[in-house]
Design an enzyme around this catalytic site. Structure first.
Site, PDB file in Angstrom:
ATOM      1  N   TYR A   1      48.107  38.138  39.096  1.00  0.00           N
ATOM      2  CA  TYR A   1      47.567  37.390  39.267  1.00  0.00           C
ATOM      3  C   TYR A   1      46.518  38.548  39.742  1.00  0.00           C
ATOM      4  O   TYR A   1      44.917  37.989  40.467  1.00  0.00           O
ATOM      5  CB  TYR A   1      47.529  36.362  40.425  1.00  0.00           C
ATOM      6  CG  TYR A   1      48.302  34.914  39.420  1.00  0.00           C
ATOM      7  CD1 TYR A   1      48.094  34.509  38.267  1.00  0.00           C
ATOM      8  CD2 TYR A   1      49.729  34.860  40.197  1.00  0.00           C
ATOM      9  CE1 TYR A   1      48.225  33.630  37.671  1.00  0.00           C
ATOM     10  CE2 TYR A   1      50.009  34.211  39.266  1.00  0.00           C
ATOM     11  CZ  TYR A   1      49.539  32.936  38.162  1.00  0.00           C
ATOM     12  OH  TYR A   1      49.806  32.603  38.025  1.00  0.00           O
TER      13      TYR A   1
ATOM     14  N   ASP B   1      45.224  42.581  34.294  1.00  0.00           N
ATOM     15  CA  ASP B   1      46.870  43.579  34.419  1.00  0.00           C
ATOM     16  C   ASP B   1      47.031  43.787  33.833  1.00  0.00           C
ATOM     17  O   ASP B   1      45.725  43.355  31.829  1.00  0.00           O
ATOM     18  CB  ASP B   1      47.158  42.995  35.084  1.00  0.00           C
ATOM     19  CG  ASP B   1      47.278  41.666  34.888  1.00  0.00           C
ATOM     20  OD1 ASP B   1      47.672  41.101  33.689  1.00  0.00           O
ATOM     21  OD2 ASP B   1      47.926  40.299  35.519  1.00  0.00           O
TER      22      ASP B   1
ATOM     23  N   HIS C   1      21.573  42.736  34.602  1.00  0.00           N
ATOM     24  CA  HIS C   1      22.126  42.076  35.304  1.00  0.00           C
ATOM     25  C   HIS C   1      22.254  40.860  34.994  1.00  0.00           C
ATOM     26  O   HIS C   1      22.508  40.207  33.926  1.00  0.00           O
ATOM     27  CB  HIS C   1      20.373  41.862  36.181  1.00  0.00           C
ATOM     28  CG  HIS C   1      19.967  40.544  37.299  1.00  0.00           C
ATOM     29  ND1 HIS C   1      21.226  41.012  38.631  1.00  0.00           N
ATOM     30  CD2 HIS C   1      18.935  39.515  37.010  1.00  0.00           C
ATOM     31  CE1 HIS C   1      20.094  40.215  38.866  1.00  0.00           C
ATOM     32  NE2 HIS C   1      19.640  38.602  38.692  1.00  0.00           N
TER      33      HIS C   1
END
Length: 129
Positions: A121, A28, A20
């Protein structure tokens, strides 16, 4: 023997340790190496797999509370790429922040999954709910 879902044993082991509010980076192909963070490298060739494909594989068994992406994602990608990300994260709050702030979150992650994604991005940080 596993027949469905994620088959990569290193990725399964990493996912099993996330609890949790822990975070996970899906990066990438060009994302910097972070020696202090366990990295599962799934990159095969340019564009395979993508951050989106990895996210799709995680969604059935990983409860995401929220996600972060670099603000630059919006200015470097067209509407179709942005819509695809929004669809994959439907119902999950997505926070865009400057790339520098995004990278400051990385050292706090449990692990990093490197993909072959070439989308500018495309990196995401997801938080376990």
């Amino acid at each position: 023997m596993l027949k469905t879902g994620i088959l990569n044993p290193a990725l399964l082991e990493l996912l099993a340790r996330i609890r949790h509010t822990n975070t996970l980076v899906i990066a990438d192909r060009g994302f910097p190496f972070w020696p202090q963070i366990e990295t599962v490298d799934l990159a095969l060739v340019d564009g395979n797999p993508t951050v989106g494909q990895v996210l799709d594989a995680l969604r059935p068994n990983f409860v995401i509370g929220r996600a972060w992406a670099a603000e630059e994602f919006k200015s470097h990608n067209d509407a179709a790429v942005q819509a695809a990300l929004a669809a994959r994260l439907a119902g999950i709050p997505l926070v865009f922040e400057p790339h520098v702030a995004f990278k400051q979150r990385v050292p706090h992650a449990i692990g990093l999954i490197r993909t072959g994604d070439t989308i500018p991005y495309a990196n995401l940080i997801i938080e376990s709910a």
